[in-house]
Design a protein around this motif. Structure first.
Motif, PDB file in Angstrom:
ATOM      1  N   ASP A 118     -21.414  -3.461  17.931  1.00  0.00           N
ATOM      2  CA  ASP A 118     -20.707  -4.592  17.319  1.00  0.00           C
ATOM      3  C   ASP A 118     -19.194  -4.403  17.338  1.00  0.00           C
ATOM      4  OD1 ASP A 118     -20.656  -2.551  15.513  1.00  0.00           O
ATOM      5  OD2 ASP A 118     -21.283  -3.738  13.784  1.00  0.00           O
ATOM      6  N   ASP A 119     -18.715  -3.426  18.120  1.00  0.00           N
ATOM      7  CA  ASP A 119     -17.284  -3.174  18.203  1.00  0.00           C
ATOM      8  C   ASP A 119     -16.720  -3.717  19.510  1.00  0.00           C
ATOM      9  OD1 ASP A 119     -17.443  -1.926  15.752  1.00  0.00           O
ATOM     10  OD2 ASP A 119     -17.626   0.090  16.603  1.00  0.00           O
ATOM     11  N   VAL A 120     -15.415  -3.555  19.676  1.00  0.00           N
ATOM     12  CA  VAL A 120     -14.728  -4.059  20.865  1.00  0.00           C
ATOM     13  C   VAL A 120     -13.859  -2.946  21.444  1.00  0.00           C
ATOM     14  CG1 VAL A 120     -13.084  -5.753  21.766  1.00  0.00           C
ATOM     15  CG2 VAL A 120     -14.675  -6.414  19.944  1.00  0.00           C
ATOM     16  N   SER A 121     -14.032  -2.664  22.728  1.00  0.00           N
ATOM     17  CA  SER A 121     -13.140  -1.741  23.424  1.00  0.00           C
ATOM     18  C   SER A 121     -11.983  -2.534  24.014  1.00  0.00           C
ATOM     19  CB  SER A 121     -13.876  -1.016  24.556  1.00  0.00           C
ATOM     20  OG  SER A 121     -14.756  -0.033  24.055  1.00  0.00           O
ATOM     21  N   TYR A 122     -10.764  -2.101  23.750  1.00  0.00           N
ATOM     22  CA  TYR A 122      -9.604  -2.780  24.317  1.00  0.00           C
ATOM     23  C   TYR A 122      -9.474  -2.433  25.797  1.00  0.00           C
ATOM     24  CZ  TYR A 122      -8.396  -3.594  19.411  1.00  0.00           C
ATOM     25  OH  TYR A 122      -8.412  -3.978  18.096  1.00  0.00           O
ATOM     26  N   VAL A 167      -9.833   0.733  20.095  1.00  0.00           N
ATOM     27  CA  VAL A 167     -11.111   0.110  19.723  1.00  0.00           C
ATOM     28  C   VAL A 167     -10.895  -0.792  18.519  1.00  0.00           C
ATOM     29  CG1 VAL A 167     -13.438   0.558  18.807  1.00  0.00           C
ATOM     30  CG2 VAL A 167     -12.521   2.007  20.619  1.00  0.00           C
ATOM     31  N   GLY A 168     -11.558  -1.928  18.529  1.00  0.00           N
ATOM     32  CA  GLY A 168     -11.649  -2.784  17.352  1.00  0.00           C
ATOM     33  C   GLY A 168     -12.956  -2.487  16.643  1.00  0.00           C
ATOM     34  N   TYR A 169     -12.848  -1.908  15.443  1.00  0.00           N
ATOM     35  CA  TYR A 169     -14.026  -1.471  14.682  1.00  0.00           C
ATOM     36  C   TYR A 169     -14.426  -2.576  13.720  1.00  0.00           C
ATOM     37  CZ  TYR A 169     -16.779   1.206  11.285  1.00  0.00           C
ATOM     38  OH  TYR A 169     -17.774   1.652  10.442  1.00  0.00           O
ATOM     39  N   ARG A 170     -15.634  -3.095  13.884  1.00  0.00           N
ATOM     40  CA  ARG A 170     -16.084  -4.248  13.108  1.00  0.00           C
ATOM     41  C   ARG A 170     -16.438  -3.836  11.680  1.00  0.00           C
ATOM     42  NH1 ARG A 170     -15.803  -9.234  15.747  1.00  0.00           N
ATOM     43  NH2 ARG A 170     -16.915  -8.311  17.516  1.00  0.00           N
ATOM     44  N   TYR A 227     -11.164   4.600   0.485  1.00  0.00           N
ATOM     45  CA  TYR A 227     -11.617   4.986   1.819  1.00  0.00           C
ATOM     46  C   TYR A 227     -10.518   4.746   2.848  1.00  0.00           C
ATOM     47  CZ  TYR A 227     -14.419   5.484   6.000  1.00  0.00           C
ATOM     48  OH  TYR A 227     -14.891   5.896   7.218  1.00  0.00           O
ATOM     49  N   ARG A 228      -9.857   3.603   2.749  1.00  0.00           N
ATOM     50  CA  ARG A 228      -8.791   3.315   3.709  1.00  0.00           C
ATOM     51  C   ARG A 228      -7.654   4.322   3.581  1.00  0.00           C
ATOM     52  NH1 ARG A 228      -9.132  -3.288   3.681  1.00  0.00           N
ATOM     53  NH2 ARG A 228     -10.284  -3.455   5.638  1.00  0.00           N
ATOM     54  N   ALA A 229      -7.374   4.732   2.344  1.00  0.00           N
ATOM     55  CA  ALA A 229      -6.347   5.758   2.154  1.00  0.00           C
ATOM     56  C   ALA A 229      -6.801   7.085   2.759  1.00  0.00           C
ATOM     57  CB  ALA A 229      -6.050   5.922   0.668  1.00  0.00           C
ATOM     58  N   MET A 230      -8.094   7.422   2.587  1.00  0.00           N
ATOM     59  CA  MET A 230      -8.624   8.698   3.066  1.00  0.00           C
ATOM     60  C   MET A 230      -8.584   8.792   4.589  1.00  0.00           C
ATOM     61  SD  MET A 230     -12.275  10.509   2.161  1.00  0.00           S
ATOM     62  CE  MET A 230     -13.279   9.241   2.947  1.00  0.00           C
ATOM     63  N   VAL A 231      -8.876   7.682   5.274  1.00  0.00           N
ATOM     64  CA  VAL A 231      -8.918   7.722   6.740  1.00  0.00           C
ATOM     65  C   VAL A 231      -7.589   7.284   7.367  1.00  0.00           C
ATOM     66  CG1 VAL A 231     -11.404   7.345   6.793  1.00  0.00           C
ATOM     67  CG2 VAL A 231      -9.874   5.368   6.960  1.00  0.00           C
ATOM     68  N   GLY A 232      -6.574   7.129   6.528  1.00  0.00           N
ATOM     69  CA  GLY A 232      -5.262   6.782   7.063  1.00  0.00           C
ATOM     70  C   GLY A 232      -5.148   5.349   7.535  1.00  0.00           C
ATOM     71  N   ALA A 233      -5.949   4.449   6.947  1.00  0.00           N
ATOM     72  CA  ALA A 233      -5.916   3.045   7.359  1.00  0.00           C
ATOM     73  C   ALA A 233      -4.807   2.307   6.625  1.00  0.00           C
ATOM     74  CB  ALA A 233      -7.265   2.375   7.079  1.00  0.00           C
ATOM     75  N   GLN A 234      -4.063   1.520   7.361  1.00  0.00           N
ATOM     76  CA  GLN A 234      -3.000   0.701   6.788  1.00  0.00           C
ATOM     77  C   GLN A 234      -3.355  -0.762   6.987  1.00  0.00           C
ATOM     78  OE1 GLN A 234       0.565   1.901   8.793  1.00  0.00           O
ATOM     79  NE2 GLN A 234       0.669   3.885   7.766  1.00  0.00           N
ATOM     80  N   ARG A 235      -3.333  -1.536   5.903  1.00  0.00           N
ATOM     81  CA  ARG A 235      -3.641  -2.954   5.998  1.00  0.00           C
ATOM     82  C   ARG A 235      -2.570  -3.662   6.785  1.00  0.00           C
ATOM     83  NH1 ARG A 235      -7.770  -4.932   3.108  1.00  0.00           N
ATOM     84  NH2 ARG A 235      -6.947  -7.034   3.325  1.00  0.00           N
ATOM     85  N   ARG A 236      -3.007  -4.667   7.542  1.00  0.00           N
ATOM     86  CA  ARG A 236      -2.070  -5.415   8.384  1.00  0.00           C
ATOM     87  C   ARG A 236      -1.382  -6.500   7.579  1.00  0.00           C
ATOM     88  NH1 ARG A 236      -1.173  -2.906  13.097  1.00  0.00           N
ATOM     89  NH2 ARG A 236      -0.987  -4.838  14.249  1.00  0.00           N
ATOM     90  N   THR A 265      -8.803 -10.965  17.018  1.00  0.00           N
ATOM     91  CA  THR A 265      -7.387 -11.058  17.352  1.00  0.00           C
ATOM     92  C   THR A 265      -6.492 -10.834  16.142  1.00  0.00           C
ATOM     93  OG1 THR A 265      -7.228 -13.464  16.976  1.00  0.00           O
ATOM     94  CG2 THR A 265      -7.959 -12.719  19.156  1.00  0.00           C
ATOM     95  N   ARG A 266      -7.087 -10.753  14.947  1.00  0.00           N
ATOM     96  CA  ARG A 266      -6.311 -10.565  13.717  1.00  0.00           C
ATOM     97  C   ARG A 266      -6.797  -9.303  13.010  1.00  0.00           C
ATOM     98  NH1 ARG A 266      -3.782 -15.328  11.772  1.00  0.00           N
ATOM     99  NH2 ARG A 266      -4.071 -14.580   9.642  1.00  0.00           N
ATOM    100  N   PRO A 267      -6.297  -8.117  13.413  1.00  0.00           N
ATOM    101  CA  PRO A 267      -6.764  -6.871  12.796  1.00  0.00           C
ATOM    102  C   PRO A 267      -6.535  -6.867  11.290  1.00  0.00           C
ATOM    103  CG  PRO A 267      -5.477  -6.428  14.781  1.00  0.00           C
ATOM    104  CD  PRO A 267      -5.311  -7.878  14.488  1.00  0.00           C
ATOM    105  N   LEU A 268      -7.503  -6.286  10.572  1.00  0.00           N
ATOM    106  CA  LEU A 268      -7.425  -6.195   9.120  1.00  0.00           C
ATOM    107  C   LEU A 268      -6.660  -4.953   8.686  1.00  0.00           C
ATOM    108  CD1 LEU A 268     -11.168  -7.043   8.396  1.00  0.00           C
ATOM    109  CD2 LEU A 268      -9.235  -8.630   8.414  1.00  0.00           C
ATOM    110  N   ALA A 269      -6.784  -3.879   9.441  1.00  0.00           N
ATOM    111  CA  ALA A 269      -6.131  -2.618   9.097  1.00  0.00           C
ATOM    112  C   ALA A 269      -6.080  -1.744  10.340  1.00  0.00           C
ATOM    113  CB  ALA A 269      -6.886  -1.893   7.976  1.00  0.00           C
TER     114      ALA A 269
END
Length: 281
Positions: free
Chosen positions: A104-108, A211-214, A272-281, A138-142
């Protein structure tokens, strides 16, 4: 291919599919990791992990007929879970270099053009940063930033998973040398990277999101609860057992996960987003 060998490396893409996947997203995942790539794989190995609904089965049949990249089908009679499905798929890959793909993911388009040269230069495993995406890719969340460089990867690996499984390309011979995928509830990939690092394998990440992770509805809600915490305890015990972490790091990791698994869902998402280094867009 060893460094210095002439000619491009041929590689396989390994994608497990099971009953909860949707035909539309399976097709998107398959096409994005084959025909849309600047550097195409030699084959797509699709593991059907047990029976699937008729529309999904029809889509798998269409992909096998219509994709210009050869499709190898591995149809398992019953659902055996991700670890066993990946092991079955690896056995059918014709090439030593294997790229993972989730259904269910997308490879760029640049993904393999960026990762394969790193493998060809000698790396055993190469992951990447990823975008979290929803229905609109087309609109990444993080942005999930991957640790880069062996020292950072090692340091991060003692606290959390240092590579994003859906983003990796690896040498099968290196994976098999440490025993391959082993069943660890919800942690088969982290356990594999830890064993590779412990064995001295060349494990790398590239900073570019490839990769776009769903992220589906309820994804963070499902990360909570006692069963998830029990899985954490099992994995942390294994990491300590091989000497990848010591007692103090084990205690910190268990304490962090105990809090994370039992807080409200919104706080869990932020944590979780903080733990994996995810930054919201």
């Amino acid at each position: 291919m060893s460094p210095g060998t002439e000619g491009p490396t041929e590689f396989s893409v390994l994608m497990p599919v099971y009953r909860a996947d949707t035909p539309e997203r399976v097709r998107r995942a398959a096409e994005s990791s084959t025909v849309e790539q600047e550097r195409r794989p030699a084959e797509l190995v699709v593991v059907r992990d047990g029976p699937v609904p008729a529309p999904l089965q029809a889509e798998l049949d269409r992909l096998a007929r219509e994709l210009p990249v050869p499709v190898v089908r591995v149809d398992l009679e019953r659902n055996v879970g991700l670890t066993a499905a990946l092991t079955a798929g690896l056995a059918r890959c014709r090439h030593d270099v294997v790229a993972r793909m989730d259904a269910d993911d997308v490879s760029y388009p640049r993904r393999f053009a960026v990762q394969l040269p790193v493998v060809e230069a000698g790396a055993d495993v190469v992951g990447s940063s990823m975008h979290e995406i929803g229905d609109d890719e087309t609109r990444p969340l993080a942005l999930r930033r991957a640790p880069v460089g062996r020292d950072e990867i090692l340091a991060v690996s003692r606290r959390r998973n240092p590579l994003s499984h859906p983003s990796v390309v690896f040498r099968r011979c290196a994976v098999e040398a440490v025993g391959g995928y082993e069943h660890v509830p919800l942690g088969e990939d982290y356990w594999l990277w830890a064993r590779l690092l412990h064995a001295g394998a060349d494990v790398r990440n590239v900073a570019e999101p490839l990769v776009g992770y769903r992220v589906t509805t309820g994804a963070y809600e499902r990360r909570g609860g006692l069963p998830m915490f029990r899985a954490d305890l099992q994995l942390q015990a294994r990491l300590r057992g091989i000497g990848h972490i010591g007692f103090l790091q084990w205690a910190v990791n268990v304490a962090v996960r105990a809090g994370y698994r039992f807080v409200p869902t919104r706080l869990r998402e932020l944590a979780y987003r903080a733990m994996v280094g995810a930054q919201r867009r």
